[in-house]
Design a protein around this motif. Structure first.
Motif, mmCIF file in Angstrom:
data_model
loop_
_atom_site.group_PDB
_atom_site.id
_atom_site.type_symbol
_atom_site.label_atom_id
_atom_site.label_comp_id
_atom_site.label_asym_id
_atom_site.label_seq_id
_atom_site.Cartn_x
_atom_site.Cartn_y
_atom_site.Cartn_z
ATOM 1 N N GLU A 32 0.842 -1.147 -0.027
ATOM 2 C CA GLU A 32 -0.112 -0.157 -0.052
ATOM 3 C C GLU A 32 0.910 1.188 -0.011
ATOM 4 N N SER A 33 1.960 1.057 0.386
ATOM 5 C CA SER A 33 2.910 2.299 0.296
ATOM 6 C C SER A 33 3.649 2.527 -0.783
ATOM 7 N N VAL A 34 3.918 1.530 -1.742
ATOM 8 C CA VAL A 34 4.320 1.914 -2.962
ATOM 9 C C VAL A 34 3.682 1.486 -4.036
ATOM 10 N N GLU A 35 2.823 0.735 -4.178
ATOM 11 C CA GLU A 35 1.948 0.593 -5.398
ATOM 12 C C GLU A 35 0.383 1.575 -5.331
ATOM 13 N N GLN A 36 0.086 1.561 -6.526
ATOM 14 C CA GLN A 36 -1.682 1.984 -6.612
ATOM 15 C C GLN A 36 -2.409 0.962 -6.967
ATOM 16 N N PHE A 37 -3.700 1.247 -6.017
ATOM 17 C CA PHE A 37 -4.624 0.121 -6.454
ATOM 18 C C PHE A 37 -5.513 1.013 -6.718
ATOM 19 N N PRO A 38 -6.625 0.512 -7.758
ATOM 20 C CA PRO A 38 -6.368 -0.524 -8.446
ATOM 21 C C PRO A 38 -5.344 -0.286 -9.585
ATOM 22 N N GLY A 39 -4.631 -1.403 -9.970
ATOM 23 C CA GLY A 39 -3.608 -1.224 -10.929
ATOM 24 C C GLY A 39 -3.084 -2.318 -11.384
ATOM 25 N N VAL A 40 -2.130 -2.164 -12.213
ATOM 26 C CA VAL A 40 -1.169 -3.410 -12.640
ATOM 27 C C VAL A 40 -0.279 -3.908 -11.719
ATOM 28 N N TYR A 41 -0.084 -5.310 -11.289
ATOM 29 C CA TYR A 41 0.966 -5.551 -10.349
ATOM 30 C C TYR A 41 1.583 -6.694 -11.166
ATOM 31 N N ASN A 42 2.954 -6.594 -11.028
ATOM 32 C CA ASN A 42 3.893 -7.375 -11.686
ATOM 33 C C ASN A 42 4.203 -8.618 -10.805
ATOM 34 N N PHE A 43 3.652 -9.911 -10.726
ATOM 35 C CA PHE A 43 4.110 -11.276 -10.025
ATOM 36 C C PHE A 43 5.395 -11.584 -10.722
ATOM 37 N N LYS A 44 6.411 -11.909 -9.840
ATOM 38 C CA LYS A 44 7.234 -12.737 -10.323
ATOM 39 C C LYS A 44 7.635 -13.976 -9.696
ATOM 40 N N PHE A 45 7.720 -15.084 -10.146
ATOM 41 C CA PHE A 45 8.239 -16.598 -9.822
ATOM 42 C C PHE A 45 9.344 -16.970 -10.149
ATOM 43 N N ILE A 46 9.881 -17.959 -9.681
ATOM 44 C CA ILE A 46 11.233 -18.728 -10.100
ATOM 45 C C ILE A 46 10.514 -20.187 -9.983
ATOM 46 N N ILE A 47 10.579 -20.878 -11.056
ATOM 47 C CA ILE A 47 10.097 -22.343 -11.185
ATOM 48 C C ILE A 47 11.369 -23.141 -11.004
ATOM 49 N N THR A 48 11.340 -24.022 -9.579
ATOM 50 C CA THR A 48 12.478 -24.850 -9.419
ATOM 51 C C THR A 48 12.352 -26.255 -9.198
#
Length: 107
Positions: A32-48
């Motif tokens: 809530e301190s760094v993102e604007q909602f509603p808005g596009v959020y980038n999820f990042k994952f590593i598949i191991t």
């Protein structure tokens, strides 16, 4: 996807430490301190845990575009998913679901 303003200039040091000991409450404060909602959020994952884990991830985010990059050795796949989120709670709900899948690291 209608992308609203995404702050690409946020540095890791700009994110406050948070005061809550609950990891998800702390994450919510940070989001809530760094993102604007509603808005596009980038999820990042590593598949191991093998490429079959991508299907598990797609079950959580079924209608979203996956941007995949394999490591040089092919042992890992990094995945970015851009999704319009209405609130920080929605982001946390996705992280909780993905957190139950072994073989996926959340970034």
């Amino acid at each position: 996807m209608d992308e609203k303003k995404i702050n690409k200039d946020i540095e890791f040091t700009d994110i406050p430490d948070g005061t809550n000991t609950d990891i998800y409450a702390n994450l919510k404060e940070k989001l809530e301190s760094v993102e604007q909602f509603p808005g596009v959020y980038n999820f990042k994952f590593i598949i191991t845990g093998g490429l079959d884990k991508i299907q598990d991830l797609r079950a959580v985010l079924p209608d979203d575009e996956f941007i995949e990059h394999a490591s040089k050795t092919g042992k890992y796949v990094s995945i970015t998913v851009k999704k319009i989120m209405q609130t920080a709670d929605e982001v946390i709900a996705v992280y909780k679901q993905v957190g139950n899948i072994k073989g996926i690291m959340i970034l």
